[in-house]
Design a protein around this motif. Structure first.
Motif, PDB file in Angstrom:
ATOM      1  N   LEU A 163      -7.086   2.954  -1.902  1.00  0.00           N
ATOM      2  CA  LEU A 163      -8.008   2.688  -0.801  1.00  0.00           C
ATOM      3  C   LEU A 163      -8.631   1.302  -0.951  1.00  0.00           C
ATOM      4  O   LEU A 163      -8.751   0.550   0.012  1.00  0.00           O
ATOM      5  CB  LEU A 163      -9.092   3.760  -0.747  1.00  0.00           C
ATOM      6  N   ASN A 164      -8.993   0.935  -2.185  1.00  0.00           N
ATOM      7  CA  ASN A 164      -9.532  -0.407  -2.442  1.00  0.00           C
ATOM      8  C   ASN A 164      -8.488  -1.480  -2.161  1.00  0.00           C
ATOM      9  O   ASN A 164      -8.809  -2.543  -1.633  1.00  0.00           O
ATOM     10  CB  ASN A 164     -10.041  -0.517  -3.877  1.00  0.00           C
ATOM     11  N   LYS A 165      -7.227  -1.200  -2.513  1.00  0.00           N
ATOM     12  CA  LYS A 165      -6.141  -2.142  -2.251  1.00  0.00           C
ATOM     13  C   LYS A 165      -5.966  -2.356  -0.743  1.00  0.00           C
ATOM     14  O   LYS A 165      -5.793  -3.478  -0.277  1.00  0.00           O
ATOM     15  CB  LYS A 165      -4.841  -1.613  -2.875  1.00  0.00           C
ATOM     16  N   LEU A 166      -6.041  -1.265   0.020  1.00  0.00           N
ATOM     17  CA  LEU A 166      -5.945  -1.347   1.483  1.00  0.00           C
ATOM     18  C   LEU A 166      -7.107  -2.168   2.046  1.00  0.00           C
ATOM     19  O   LEU A 166      -6.912  -3.040   2.889  1.00  0.00           O
ATOM     20  CB  LEU A 166      -5.943   0.055   2.090  1.00  0.00           C
ATOM     21  N   ALA A 222      -6.537  -5.805   1.255  1.00  0.00           N
ATOM     22  CA  ALA A 222      -5.436  -6.350   2.052  1.00  0.00           C
ATOM     23  C   ALA A 222      -5.899  -6.670   3.468  1.00  0.00           C
ATOM     24  O   ALA A 222      -5.556  -7.725   4.024  1.00  0.00           O
ATOM     25  CB  ALA A 222      -4.271  -5.359   2.088  1.00  0.00           C
ATOM     26  N   CYS A 223      -6.683  -5.785   4.043  1.00  0.00           N
ATOM     27  CA  CYS A 223      -7.174  -6.007   5.403  1.00  0.00           C
ATOM     28  C   CYS A 223      -8.142  -7.186   5.475  1.00  0.00           C
ATOM     29  O   CYS A 223      -8.076  -7.996   6.400  1.00  0.00           O
ATOM     30  CB  CYS A 223      -7.849  -4.745   5.937  1.00  0.00           C
ATOM     31  N   LYS A 224      -9.008  -7.288   4.496  1.00  0.00           N
ATOM     32  CA  LYS A 224      -9.997  -8.362   4.494  1.00  0.00           C
ATOM     33  C   LYS A 224      -9.394  -9.720   4.168  1.00  0.00           C
ATOM     34  O   LYS A 224      -9.753 -10.726   4.772  1.00  0.00           O
ATOM     35  CB  LYS A 224     -11.102  -8.051   3.479  1.00  0.00           C
ATOM     36  N   GLU A 225      -8.479  -9.778   3.195  1.00  0.00           N
ATOM     37  CA  GLU A 225      -7.977 -11.062   2.709  1.00  0.00           C
ATOM     38  C   GLU A 225      -6.672 -11.508   3.345  1.00  0.00           C
ATOM     39  O   GLU A 225      -6.419 -12.700   3.450  1.00  0.00           O
ATOM     40  CB  GLU A 225      -7.826 -11.010   1.189  1.00  0.00           C
ATOM     41  N   VAL A 234       0.852  -1.182   0.000  1.00  0.00           N
ATOM     42  CA  VAL A 234       0.000   0.000   0.000  1.00  0.00           C
ATOM     43  C   VAL A 234       0.891   1.237   0.000  1.00  0.00           C
ATOM     44  O   VAL A 234       1.775   1.380   0.839  1.00  0.00           O
ATOM     45  CB  VAL A 234      -0.939  -0.002   1.230  1.00  0.00           C
ATOM     46  N   ASP A 235       0.636   2.117  -0.943  1.00  0.00           N
ATOM     47  CA  ASP A 235       1.396   3.357  -1.080  1.00  0.00           C
ATOM     48  C   ASP A 235       0.714   4.429  -0.235  1.00  0.00           C
ATOM     49  O   ASP A 235      -0.360   4.924  -0.584  1.00  0.00           O
ATOM     50  CB  ASP A 235       1.447   3.774  -2.549  1.00  0.00           C
ATOM     51  N   GLN A 243       2.269  -4.368   3.407  1.00  0.00           N
ATOM     52  CA  GLN A 243       3.493  -3.580   3.471  1.00  0.00           C
ATOM     53  C   GLN A 243       3.164  -2.151   3.065  1.00  0.00           C
ATOM     54  O   GLN A 243       2.414  -1.926   2.122  1.00  0.00           O
ATOM     55  CB  GLN A 243       4.558  -4.147   2.532  1.00  0.00           C
ATOM     56  N   VAL A 244       3.722  -1.188   3.786  1.00  0.00           N
ATOM     57  CA  VAL A 244       3.492   0.220   3.478  1.00  0.00           C
ATOM     58  C   VAL A 244       4.754   0.790   2.844  1.00  0.00           C
ATOM     59  O   VAL A 244       5.857   0.590   3.348  1.00  0.00           O
ATOM     60  CB  VAL A 244       3.146   1.017   4.751  1.00  0.00           C
TER      61      VAL A 244
END
Length: 165
Positions: free
Chosen positions: A68-71, A74-77, A55-56, A82-83
């Motif tokens: 935001l969708n990627k974040l 990532a949280c759900k799956e 996540v950038d 990594q930030v």
């Protein structure tokens, strides 16, 4: 039957190794060479590590919808990510790593000054077993809840090594 959960602290891994590295208590996770070859082959590991979400933060802070969708995904799956582009200087990150390594090199008596109590998850030690017979990781931990600030318990913040804060 009691409604109180079973809580027990695992022995300190560093001390187990110091006293007798050939003996591993049975409640710790042990992977044999045969099992390691079956479940952790290099191709699978490399494949998974290339999929860990990145996540950038600079895009996220500007409201970038795709990031935001990627974040969210990532949280759900995955439960973690990594930030990148977070703005924390490399030197600061290295100082954090160095201070953490120095903390774990301290004598057990010093680390135990902030040992996790049975009614909390913050402090030093190994996370407790939530049930009898639970398999434990071969590690010790220092867990400090820093955000939100009202959950911070400064009594668990190490006072040494110097500069840890």
């Amino acid at each position: 039957m009691s409604s109180t959960p079973y809580l027990a602290f695992a022995p300190n891994v560093q001390e187990i190794v110091r006293s007798d590295p050939s003996q591993i208590p049975e409640n710790f996770l042990i992977i044999t060479n045969e099992e390691e070859g079956k479940s952790n082959n290099t191709a699978d590991t490399c494949h998974l590590s290339s999929e860990i979400p990145i996540v950038d933060l600079s895009l996220l802070s500007r409201g970038h919808k795709e990031e935001l969708n990627k974040l969210d995904q990532a949280c759900k799956e995955w439960g973690f990510f990594q930030v990148v582009n977070h703005g924390v200087a490399t030197e600061v990150l290295q100082e954090m790593k160095d201070a953490t390594a120095k903390f774990f090199e301290l004598p057990l008596e010093e680390k135990n000054k902030i040992r996790m109590p049975s009614d909390d998850f913050q402090g030093y030690g190994q996370a407790y077993a939530a049930s009898q017979g639970q398999t434990l990781d071969w590690s010790d931990a220092l867990f400090l809840n820093v955000y939100p600030s009202h959950h911070r318990k400064l009594k668990f913040s190490p006072t040494s090594p110097e500069g840890f804060k």
